[in-house]
Design an enzyme around this catalytic site. Structure first.
Site, short mmCIF file in Angstrom:
data_model
loop_
_atom_site.label_atom_id
_atom_site.label_comp_id
_atom_site.label_asym_id
_atom_site.label_seq_id
_atom_site.Cartn_x
_atom_site.Cartn_y
_atom_site.Cartn_z
N THR A 72 -4.13 5.24 3.33
CA THR A 72 -2.82 5.73 2.90
C THR A 72 -2.88 6.41 1.54
O THR A 72 -2.12 7.34 1.27
CB THR A 72 -1.80 4.57 2.88
OG1 THR A 72 -1.83 3.91 4.14
CG2 THR A 72 -0.40 5.07 2.61
N LYS B 49 0.82 -1.22 0.00
CA LYS B 49 0.00 0.00 0.00
C LYS B 49 0.85 1.26 0.00
O LYS B 49 0.43 2.30 -0.53
CB LYS B 49 -0.98 -0.02 1.17
CG LYS B 49 -0.34 -0.07 2.56
CD LYS B 49 -0.13 1.31 3.17
CE LYS B 49 0.56 1.20 4.50
NZ LYS B 49 0.77 2.53 5.14
#
Length: 336
Positions: A249, A192
């Site tokens: 994120t 991620k």
């Protein structure tokens, strides 16, 4: 609070390590927080504040900062929060003092550049008698430190011990959910960060929210392909340590990885961006090793490939965008 876990050690006094120490600290639970920088330890012990990495958050008196890693050796559980590229050396330094059977909860989100190993593999190399665990999920340090509601995955093969640990560390505003797929949790946390750089680049270039959403969705497909190829469970990637962490994120400038991508998209040089920061941006080191791993396994990860090429200076941001847009149209599936 359980009887088993009364003292905790936290390796790394950056923003995330300090936030974890703050979350762990409460009456009856002592936290030893290892800081690399003497001035950080001194500020925590005297001013009750990490003025370098987490300014403005008053720290609880149960947190005791130290520059001696061996001071953590008698803890009932260790939370390893040093950046991924420095995890090995900090774990190695604990070898002489850590008691066999101590849980070591890996909180760094990355892959070791020199070896291509995930943090559980690094832990096995350096502290083979420790009990490995992974804590990962959508959690900004400032939110956890201020006691804002946060949920994460805590993965441990021993479900009974994992449950006991969760009972010791959970609070009304910090909710760990038990899992047993350590590798899946690690993959979600590492990949991620790379995808967040891509999302930041897209927004920095003004490509719009539609492109941003497409990158998250197709990036999730890349993450899942890698997880399945390496033997992780697809269900793990649908949870907090996968999709949850990916969405957070990739959607907030509070993320160091997304903010770095934003700056790249606006034309700033990578070296200048990194030089202006006092904290590690994990995706920068993870992208090249992730690309190597995907190529070695024959896993198609075009977004991650593009980010790695930009980070390594092989192509420009504009060339990376063009290459992705020119890919052949195909069926929407995890394997595509």
């Amino acid at each position: 609070m359980t009887k088993h876990f009364k003292t905790f050690g936290v390796i790394g006094a950056g923003a995330w390590g300090t936030a974890i120490a703050q979350m762990l600290a409460r009456e009856g639970q002592t936290v030893h927080l290892w800081a690399l920088e003497p001035e950080v330890a001194d500020a925590i012990n005297t001013a009750r504040e990490n003025t370098l990495f987490l300014k403005g958050v008053p720290l609880k008196p149960e947190i005791r900062a130290t520059n001696r890693l061996e001071d953590l050796g008698t803890a009932d559980a260790i939370f390893a929060v040093a950046p991924a590229q420095h995890t090995r050396v900090t774990l190695r330094a604990l070898r002489a003092s850590l008691r066999p059977g101590t849980p070591v909860v890996l909180c760094s989100k990355g892959i070791e550049l020199a070896t291509g190993e995930f943090m559980t593999q690094v832990l096995k190399d350096e502290l083979p008698e420790a009990v490995p665990a992974v804590m990962s999920g959508p959690s900004f340090a400032i939110d956890v430190a201020r006691g804002l509601p946060t949920a994460v995955t805590l993965a441990m093969e021993d479900a009974a011990l994992g449950t006991e640990l969760i009972q010791a560390i959970s609070t009304p505003t910090f909710r760990p959910y038990l899992g047993t797929d350590l590798l899946g949790a690690e993959i979600g946390g590492a990949v991620k960060n790379v995808l967040a750089i891509a999302c930041g680049i897209a927004l920095g270039k003004g490509l719009g929210r539609s492109a941003h959403a497409a990158l998250i969705a197709r990036g999730y497909a890349e993450m899942t392909r890698l997880a399945l190829a390496l033997g992780a469970e697809a269900e793990t990637l649908t949870g907090l340590s996968g999709l949850g962490d990916l969405v957070l994120t990739c959607s907030s400038e509070t993320s160091r990885n997304m903010s770095l991508g934003l700056a790249l998209g606006k034309g700033e040089a990578l070296g200048d961006i990194l030089a202006a920061r006092n904290a590690v941006t994990e995706g920068v080191a993870t992208a090249p090793v992730l690309r190597r791993l995907a190529r070695a396994r024959g896993i198609e990860m075009p977004i991650s490939e593009a980010v790695a090429a930009v980070i390594e200076g092989e192509i420009s941001v504009d060339e990376a965008i063009t290459a992705l847009l020119m890919r052949p149209v195909k069926a929407e599936a995890v394997k595509s």
